[in-house]
Design an enzyme around this catalytic site. Structure first.
Site, PDB file in Angstrom:
ATOM      1  N   HIS A 115      -2.913   2.563  -5.751  1.00 37.84           N
ATOM      2  CA  HIS A 115      -3.812   1.439  -5.489  1.00 37.84           C
ATOM      3  C   HIS A 115      -4.072   0.624  -6.758  1.00 37.84           C
ATOM      4  O   HIS A 115      -4.238  -0.594  -6.685  1.00 37.84           O
ATOM      5  CB  HIS A 115      -5.144   1.930  -4.907  1.00 37.84           C
ATOM      6  CG  HIS A 115      -6.027   0.806  -4.469  1.00 37.84           C
ATOM      7  ND1 HIS A 115      -5.758   0.046  -3.340  1.00 37.84           N
ATOM      8  CD2 HIS A 115      -7.140   0.265  -5.026  1.00 37.84           C
ATOM      9  CE1 HIS A 115      -6.684  -0.890  -3.210  1.00 37.84           C
ATOM     10  NE2 HIS A 115      -7.527  -0.777  -4.222  1.00 37.84           N
TER      11      HIS A 115
ATOM     12  N   TYR B 216     -10.180  -9.180  -6.562  1.00 43.13           N
ATOM     13  CA  TYR B 216      -9.207  -9.168  -7.647  1.00 43.13           C
ATOM     14  C   TYR B 216      -9.449 -10.297  -8.650  1.00 43.13           C
ATOM     15  O   TYR B 216      -8.908 -10.269  -9.747  1.00 43.13           O
ATOM     16  CB  TYR B 216      -7.781  -9.270  -7.082  1.00 43.13           C
ATOM     17  CG  TYR B 216      -7.426  -8.116  -6.187  1.00 43.13           C
ATOM     18  CD1 TYR B 216      -7.196  -6.855  -6.710  1.00 43.13           C
ATOM     19  CD2 TYR B 216      -7.341  -8.280  -4.806  1.00 43.13           C
ATOM     20  CE1 TYR B 216      -6.886  -5.778  -5.893  1.00 43.13           C
ATOM     21  CE2 TYR B 216      -7.030  -7.209  -3.983  1.00 43.13           C
ATOM     22  CZ  TYR B 216      -6.802  -5.959  -4.531  1.00 43.13           C
ATOM     23  OH  TYR B 216      -6.512  -4.904  -3.720  1.00 43.13           O
TER      24      TYR B 216
ATOM     25  N   LYS C 286      -1.799  -2.533   8.089  1.00 43.59           N
ATOM     26  CA  LYS C 286      -2.891  -1.995   8.903  1.00 43.59           C
ATOM     27  C   LYS C 286      -2.863  -2.615  10.296  1.00 43.59           C
ATOM     28  O   LYS C 286      -2.559  -3.784  10.459  1.00 43.59           O
ATOM     29  CB  LYS C 286      -4.237  -2.263   8.229  1.00 43.59           C
ATOM     30  CG  LYS C 286      -4.451  -1.449   6.941  1.00 43.59           C
ATOM     31  CD  LYS C 286      -5.820  -1.702   6.363  1.00 43.59           C
ATOM     32  CE  LYS C 286      -6.070  -0.803   5.145  1.00 43.59           C
ATOM     33  NZ  LYS C 286      -7.412  -1.036   4.558  1.00 43.59           N
TER      34      LYS C 286
ATOM     35  N   ARG D 156      -1.259  -1.711  -7.021  1.00 44.05           N
ATOM     36  CA  ARG D 156      -1.466  -2.833  -6.086  1.00 44.05           C
ATOM     37  C   ARG D 156      -2.465  -3.825  -6.679  1.00 44.05           C
ATOM     38  O   ARG D 156      -2.284  -5.037  -6.608  1.00 44.05           O
ATOM     39  CB  ARG D 156      -1.963  -2.280  -4.754  1.00 44.05           C
ATOM     40  CG  ARG D 156      -2.325  -3.319  -3.688  1.00 44.05           C
ATOM     41  CD  ARG D 156      -2.622  -2.570  -2.384  1.00 44.05           C
ATOM     42  NE  ARG D 156      -3.399  -3.332  -1.429  1.00 44.05           N
ATOM     43  CZ  ARG D 156      -2.885  -4.181  -0.539  1.00 44.05           C
ATOM     44  NH1 ARG D 156      -1.589  -4.420  -0.520  1.00 44.05           N
ATOM     45  NH2 ARG D 156      -3.669  -4.811   0.325  1.00 44.05           N
TER      46      ARG D 156
ATOM     47  N   HIS E 277      -4.106  -9.083   3.513  1.00 45.16           N
ATOM     48  CA  HIS E 277      -5.543  -9.063   3.800  1.00 45.16           C
ATOM     49  C   HIS E 277      -5.870  -9.957   4.988  1.00 45.16           C
ATOM     50  O   HIS E 277      -5.257 -11.014   5.161  1.00 45.16           O
ATOM     51  CB  HIS E 277      -6.344  -9.550   2.587  1.00 45.16           C
ATOM     52  CG  HIS E 277      -6.441  -8.540   1.497  1.00 45.16           C
ATOM     53  ND1 HIS E 277      -6.729  -8.869   0.191  1.00 45.16           N
ATOM     54  CD2 HIS E 277      -6.292  -7.183   1.511  1.00 45.16           C
ATOM     55  CE1 HIS E 277      -6.755  -7.775  -0.545  1.00 45.16           C
ATOM     56  NE2 HIS E 277      -6.492  -6.746   0.228  1.00 45.16           N
TER      57      HIS E 277
ATOM     58  N   ARG F 199       0.844  -1.197   0.000  1.00 44.33           N
ATOM     59  CA  ARG F 199       0.000   0.000   0.000  1.00 44.33           C
ATOM     60  C   ARG F 199       0.884   1.253   0.000  1.00 44.33           C
ATOM     61  O   ARG F 199       2.054   1.206   0.359  1.00 44.33           O
ATOM     62  CB  ARG F 199      -0.904   0.024   1.233  1.00 44.33           C
ATOM     63  CG  ARG F 199      -1.830  -1.186   1.365  1.00 44.33           C
ATOM     64  CD  ARG F 199      -2.606  -1.108   2.671  1.00 44.33           C
ATOM     65  NE  ARG F 199      -3.551  -2.220   2.820  1.00 44.33           N
ATOM     66  CZ  ARG F 199      -3.291  -3.353   3.454  1.00 44.33           C
ATOM     67  NH1 ARG F 199      -2.092  -3.538   4.016  1.00 44.33           N
ATOM     68  NH2 ARG F 199      -4.201  -4.299   3.561  1.00 44.33           N
TER      69      ARG F 199
END
Length: 297
Positions: A242, A277, A172, A245, A268, A148
């Site tokens: 993004h 995706y 994250k 990515r 994730h 990211r």
């Protein structure tokens, strides 16, 4: 900031480990709701409201042409706030307990094609100095690791292990993951570090990606850089980190990578996040299906 929101902010930072930008968004949304209450509901406090006030705020937001996606984000912030108030026993009933999100149209992200990626590396003129090599490295890291934008900006020199050919990424909620590096990426990192060592001033010595002034690069700088370079090779409307990515994940899936592996590389928490995706891989899947199924011989 209202005094009753400060403990919520502390909770988001210290217990939930949210990034500064995420915390800022949550607090901004809660404060916006308080402003609405001040203007339309006789300065009713956040602790005193019921769902009818939330519903009327949603109506006002929609009337002001706020998108359903943005409304859902604002209400999500409120839900977190009221869960916090319930957890800390400041309220006894969560007013948003039965709230259902607004329906939104699913946006299909269009990744860059493999040819567009090849073109951005081969046909752009990267100067053979600090800025040119750094710019190429930023694009290279996005496309070969899928990280990211915030993860890229916060990479430190210690995060890169050229011997083991890996980088450590802080994602994250401060979740760490290790991503393998390709030889071409390692070569570019070494070339960049050589140029970096010749900068006159380095203010943030621990950071990997720096501006020419020796400071950590900003999110807006990285966005503009990607947009500028890909504008020379792509007609797509959205050209952002993004999308790079997204391209990383799509191209891996198109070339045979399994979904679980891509999930781990992207950082994730669940497969459902990664499955978006697979939509972009449908054309490739159809091609394989047509070529491989015995009934199509």
């Amino acid at each position: 900031m209202a005094s009753n929101i400060q403990p919520f902010q502390d909770y988001l930072v210290k217990e939930k480990n949210y990034s500064p930008l995420t915390v800022q968004a949550y607090i901004s949304d809660v404060q916006a709701f308080q402003i609405y209450l001040n203007d339309f509901h006789d300065s009713l406090s956040l602790e005193e409201i019921n769902y009818s006030q939330v519903r009327s705020w949603i109506v006002v937001l929609i009337e002001n042409n706020i998108s359903a996606t943005s409304v859902n984000r604002k209400i999500s912030s409120l839900k977190s706030y009221y869960k916090f108030l319930l957890k800390t026993k400041q309220i006894s009933i969560n007013p948003l307990l039965k709230h259902k999100s607004l329906k939104t149209a699913k946006k299909v992200q269009i990744p860059f094609s493999e040819k567009e990626l090849q073109d951005v590396f081969e046909f752009n003129s990267y100067s053979n100095d600090f800025e040119g090599i750094r710019n190429q490295l930023i694009i290279e890291l996005f496309y070969t690791t899928g990280i990211r934008r915030a993860e890229m900006i916060n990479l430190t020199l210690n995060n890169v292990n050229t011997v083991q050919k890996t980088i450590k990424v802080i994602g994250k909620r401060n979740k760490e993951r290790i991503i393998p590096l390709l030889n071409c990426t390692i070569e570019l990192i070494e070339a960049y570090k050589h140029e970096r060592n010749h900068l006159e001033h380095v203010n943030q010595k621990e950071m990997l990606i720096l501006s020419k002034n020796g400071n950590k690069v900003s999110e807006s700088f990285v966005y503009r850089l990607i947009n500028e370079y890909f504008s020379t090779v792509s007609q797509k409307t959205k050209k952002s980190p993004h999308v790079l990515r997204h391209s990383f994940a799509t191209h891996l899936l198109n070339n045979g990578a399994d979904l679980n592996s891509v999930k781990e590389l992207l950082g994730h928490a669940s497969l459902s996040s990664t499955q978006i995706y697979t939509h972009s891989s449908l054309a490739e899947l159809k091609k394989v299906y047509q070529e491989a199924h015995p009934r199509n011989k």
